[in-house]
Design a protein around this motif. Structure first.
Motif, PDB file in Angstrom:
ATOM      1  N   UNK A  42     -21.872 -19.350  -4.499  1.00  0.00           N
ATOM      2  CA  UNK A  42     -20.868 -19.022  -5.511  1.00  0.00           C
ATOM      3  C   UNK A  42     -21.509 -18.879  -6.888  1.00  0.00           C
ATOM      4  N   UNK A  43     -21.060 -17.888  -7.609  1.00  0.00           N
ATOM      5  CA  UNK A  43     -21.562 -17.613  -8.940  1.00  0.00           C
ATOM      6  C   UNK A  43     -20.412 -17.749  -9.917  1.00  0.00           C
ATOM      7  N   UNK A  44     -20.621 -18.502 -11.010  1.00  0.00           N
ATOM      8  CA  UNK A  44     -19.586 -18.662 -12.024  1.00  0.00           C
ATOM      9  C   UNK A  44     -19.498 -17.389 -12.843  1.00  0.00           C
ATOM     10  N   UNK A  45     -18.303 -16.848 -12.952  1.00  0.00           N
ATOM     11  CA  UNK A  45     -18.091 -15.625 -13.719  1.00  0.00           C
ATOM     12  C   UNK A  45     -17.308 -15.937 -14.973  1.00  0.00           C
ATOM     13  N   UNK A  46     -17.542 -15.154 -15.996  1.00  0.00           N
ATOM     14  CA  UNK A  46     -16.779 -15.313 -17.232  1.00  0.00           C
ATOM     15  C   UNK A  46     -15.348 -14.885 -16.974  1.00  0.00           C
ATOM     16  N   UNK A  47     -14.367 -15.603 -17.515  1.00  0.00           N
ATOM     17  CA  UNK A  47     -12.970 -15.209 -17.291  1.00  0.00           C
ATOM     18  C   UNK A  47     -12.677 -13.866 -17.940  1.00  0.00           C
ATOM     19  N   UNK A  48     -12.006 -13.035 -17.185  1.00  0.00           N
ATOM     20  CA  UNK A  48     -11.651 -11.699 -17.670  1.00  0.00           C
ATOM     21  C   UNK A  48     -10.155 -11.522 -17.481  1.00  0.00           C
ATOM     22  N   UNK A  49      -9.470 -11.040 -18.503  1.00  0.00           N
ATOM     23  CA  UNK A  49      -8.041 -10.761 -18.391  1.00  0.00           C
ATOM     24  C   UNK A  49      -7.877  -9.267 -18.258  1.00  0.00           C
ATOM     25  N   UNK A  50      -7.352  -8.868 -17.122  1.00  0.00           N
ATOM     26  CA  UNK A  50      -7.135  -7.447 -16.900  1.00  0.00           C
ATOM     27  C   UNK A  50      -5.817  -7.259 -16.193  1.00  0.00           C
ATOM     28  N   UNK A  51      -4.926  -6.491 -16.800  1.00  0.00           N
ATOM     29  CA  UNK A  51      -3.647  -6.189 -16.172  1.00  0.00           C
ATOM     30  C   UNK A  51      -3.709  -4.888 -15.389  1.00  0.00           C
ATOM     31  N   UNK A  52      -4.882  -4.249 -15.386  1.00  0.00           N
ATOM     32  CA  UNK A  52      -4.998  -2.953 -14.728  1.00  0.00           C
ATOM     33  C   UNK A  52      -4.763  -3.044 -13.228  1.00  0.00           C
ATOM     34  N   UNK A  53      -4.923  -4.240 -12.651  1.00  0.00           N
ATOM     35  CA  UNK A  53      -4.750  -4.378 -11.225  1.00  0.00           C
ATOM     36  C   UNK A  53      -3.370  -4.836 -10.806  1.00  0.00           C
ATOM     37  N   UNK A  54      -2.488  -5.098 -11.752  1.00  0.00           N
ATOM     38  CA  UNK A  54      -1.167  -5.581 -11.377  1.00  0.00           C
ATOM     39  C   UNK A  54      -0.376  -4.457 -10.717  1.00  0.00           C
ATOM     40  N   UNK A  55       0.405  -4.809  -9.695  1.00  0.00           N
ATOM     41  CA  UNK A  55       1.156  -3.772  -8.975  1.00  0.00           C
ATOM     42  C   UNK A  55       2.085  -2.952  -9.872  1.00  0.00           C
ATOM     43  N   UNK A  56       2.787  -3.588 -10.800  1.00  0.00           N
ATOM     44  CA  UNK A  56       3.719  -2.849 -11.652  1.00  0.00           C
ATOM     45  C   UNK A  56       2.973  -1.853 -12.540  1.00  0.00           C
ATOM     46  N   UNK A  57       1.842  -2.255 -13.093  1.00  0.00           N
ATOM     47  CA  UNK A  57       1.039  -1.356 -13.928  1.00  0.00           C
ATOM     48  C   UNK A  57       0.529  -0.180 -13.097  1.00  0.00           C
ATOM     49  N   UNK A  58       0.049  -0.474 -11.895  1.00  0.00           N
ATOM     50  CA  UNK A  58      -0.435   0.584 -11.009  1.00  0.00           C
ATOM     51  C   UNK A  58       0.686   1.540 -10.626  1.00  0.00           C
ATOM     52  N   UNK A  59       1.893   1.025 -10.413  1.00  0.00           N
ATOM     53  CA  UNK A  59       3.028   1.880 -10.080  1.00  0.00           C
ATOM     54  C   UNK A  59       3.297   2.879 -11.202  1.00  0.00           C
ATOM     55  N   UNK A  60       3.226   2.427 -12.445  1.00  0.00           N
ATOM     56  CA  UNK A  60       3.452   3.324 -13.585  1.00  0.00           C
ATOM     57  C   UNK A  60       2.377   4.406 -13.608  1.00  0.00           C
ATOM     58  N   UNK A  61       1.120   4.012 -13.425  1.00  0.00           N
ATOM     59  CA  UNK A  61       0.025   4.983 -13.426  1.00  0.00           C
ATOM     60  C   UNK A  61       0.168   5.979 -12.282  1.00  0.00           C
ATOM     61  N   UNK A  62       0.485   5.484 -11.093  1.00  0.00           N
ATOM     62  CA  UNK A  62       0.656   6.369  -9.936  1.00  0.00           C
ATOM     63  C   UNK A  62       1.830   7.318 -10.154  1.00  0.00           C
ATOM     64  N   UNK A  63       2.928   6.784 -10.682  1.00  0.00           N
ATOM     65  CA  UNK A  63       4.106   7.612 -10.900  1.00  0.00           C
ATOM     66  C   UNK A  63       3.803   8.743 -11.874  1.00  0.00           C
ATOM     67  N   UNK A  64       3.243   8.428 -13.038  1.00  0.00           N
ATOM     68  CA  UNK A  64       3.006   9.474 -14.032  1.00  0.00           C
ATOM     69  C   UNK A  64       1.983  10.496 -13.537  1.00  0.00           C
TER      70      UNK A  64
END
Length: 165
Positions: A42-64
């Motif tokens: 296991x490797x410790x990773x720096x915390x990253x905040x990304x909403x790009x993978x959330x289903x609702x965000x992806x739905x908007x991108x896919x829809x448009x």
């Protein structure tokens, strides 16, 4: 931020299908080598905040992406209607119909024309909803013209429940 660009001229349903297939294949091809090359310890990773993978965000991108391709394509009206039925809540479809009758324009794009490109930026979430900012690009060149929409999605269903300026 997720930035997608629609094509110039009519593409049709086959092109949309090819785009979706290519996206799926690229995702699989990128995931397989990454999984095989992953370290065993296991490797410790720096915390990253990304909403790009959330289903609702992806739905908007896919829809448009799909919607702009559909309204750009010759004879894409049935596809655009089907996309609205799948991605939008019934209440929003009713609101859009009223808005479109009053303004003589497309309620999803809030315009009479089709944009050249768009960009989706995720926003805040709360009270069972998440908001995304949609930037529509209307011209090219040194000083492109943009318009902005705020899109609300239901976190539970992932469906788009509001579109406004």
């Amino acid at each position: 931020m997720l930035q997608l660009r629609n094509s110039q001229g009519p593409r049709g349903r086959r092109a949309i299908g090819r785009t979706l297939l290519a996206t799926a294949l690229l995702t699989v091809v990128a995931a397989v080598p990454a999984a095989a090359a992953a370290p065993q310890a296991p490797v410790a990773a720096a915390p990253v905040r990304s909403d790009a993978g959330t289903p609702a965000f992806q739905q908007v991108a896919h829809f448009y992406a799909a919607y702009i391709d559909a309204v750009t394509a010759e004879g894409g009206g049935k596809l655009a209607t089907a996309l609205r039925t799948f991605y939008l809540t019934p209440h929003l479809r009713t609101q859009l119909k009223t808005w479109e009758e009053r303004n003589h324009a497309d309620g999803v794009l809030r315009a009479q024309n089709t944009p050249l490109a768009f960009r989706i930026t995720s926003g805040d979430s709360g009270a069972g909803h998440t908001w995304s900012k949609v930037r529509l690009t209307w011209s090219n060149g040194k000083h492109p013209t943009y318009s902005y929409l705020t899109v609300r999605s239901d976190l539970q269903t992932g469906k788009i429940s509001g579109i406004g300026k």
